[in-house]
Design an enzyme around this catalytic site. Structure first.
Site, short mmCIF file in Angstrom:
data_model
loop_
_atom_site.label_atom_id
_atom_site.label_comp_id
_atom_site.label_asym_id
_atom_site.label_seq_id
_atom_site.Cartn_x
_atom_site.Cartn_y
_atom_site.Cartn_z
CG ASP A 12 -1.76 1.19 1.37
OD1 ASP A 12 -2.38 1.58 0.36
OD2 ASP A 12 -1.82 1.77 2.46
NE ARG A 13 0.66 7.51 -2.19
CZ ARG A 13 0.18 8.58 -2.77
NH1 ARG A 13 0.39 8.82 -4.05
NH2 ARG A 13 -0.57 9.43 -2.09
CG ASP A 14 -1.45 7.69 0.80
OD1 ASP A 14 -0.36 8.02 0.30
OD2 ASP A 14 -2.55 7.99 0.28
CG ASP A 20 -2.88 7.94 5.56
OD1 ASP A 20 -3.27 8.73 4.68
OD2 ASP A 20 -3.54 6.94 5.91
CG ASP A 22 -7.01 11.79 9.83
OD1 ASP A 22 -6.74 10.61 9.49
OD2 ASP A 22 -6.97 12.18 11.01
CG ASP A 23 -5.73 17.05 5.21
OD1 ASP A 23 -4.84 16.17 5.30
OD2 ASP A 23 -5.46 18.27 5.15
CB CYS A 94 -8.87 2.19 -6.74
SG CYS A 94 -10.66 2.51 -6.76
CE LYS A 106 -5.34 -0.71 -1.39
NZ LYS A 106 -3.97 -0.52 -0.90
#
Length: 192
Positions: A12-14, A20, A22-23, A94, A106
């Site tokens: 996965d990336r973030d 990561d 939240d915004d 995606c 996902k």
């Protein structure tokens, strides 16, 4: 070099490679690698592993950033990896929200099916059998195990919350971060 199942890893990336938010990570400036993540990718590359990224990027559909912004973030990642001797082999994303009910967001397995096609892993109902899938959320792991991938949770990003919620897929390995995963994998390689 054709990828064998033991030489492909899906990230996965973030929250796994970069911080990561939240915004949403919306720009090159907001794309900040997690400590040691790029070095971990380079270490795995140097051991012969190909890295594929599978990432939900609903910020595209929400209008938070453009496809050019996304490409710029990925260019930054590649640029930072290069002097370390690392590279990302492929990136699958995606662009949809849950409301689109697509097969690629996902935990749906669509991105994993695309990866299986790309790496010619079509020999069974579990084409990604034992390919490590590394994520910080349950949906990352669920998308991979649908095709036989081996689940690995990192405790960066949403990883601590995911672990606290429980209900992880059977056999999930837990790692502090991407470097801890890389070291674990290199120390536990199955010798063919």
């Amino acid at each position: 070099m054709s990828a064998s199942s033991s030489k492909l890893i899906i990230f996965d990336r973030d929250g796994v490679i970069n911080e990561d938010r939240d915004d949403y990570v919306k720009s090159v400036d907001e794309w900040i690698p997690l400590p040691g993540s790029l070095e971990a990718i380079a270490l795995l590359n140097q051991a012969g592993y190909q890295i594929a990224i599978a990432t939900n990027q609903s910020g595209l559909a929400r209008g938070y950033f453009t496809i050019n912004d996304l490409h710029a973030m990925h260019s930054k990642m590649e640029r930072l990896l290069q002097p370390l001797g690392g590279k990302i082999d492929s990136i699958f994303f995606c662009p949809h929200t849950d409301a689109h009910a697509c097969d690629c967001r996902k935990p749906a397995p669509g991105l994993m099916k695309e990866i299986a096609l790309r790496y010619k892993k079509l020999s069974s109902t579990q084409p990604l059998l034992d390919v490590p899938i590394v994520g910080d959320s349950l949906r990352d792991l669920e998308a991979g195990i649908a095709l036989g991938a081996a689940p690995h949770l990192v405790l960066t990003g949403k990883g601590q919350k995911t672990l606290a919620k429980g209900n992880l897929p059977e056999g999930t390995q837990i790692h502090a971060d991407l470097m801890a995963f890389a070291i674990w994998l290199l120390n536990n390689q199955i010798q063919n």
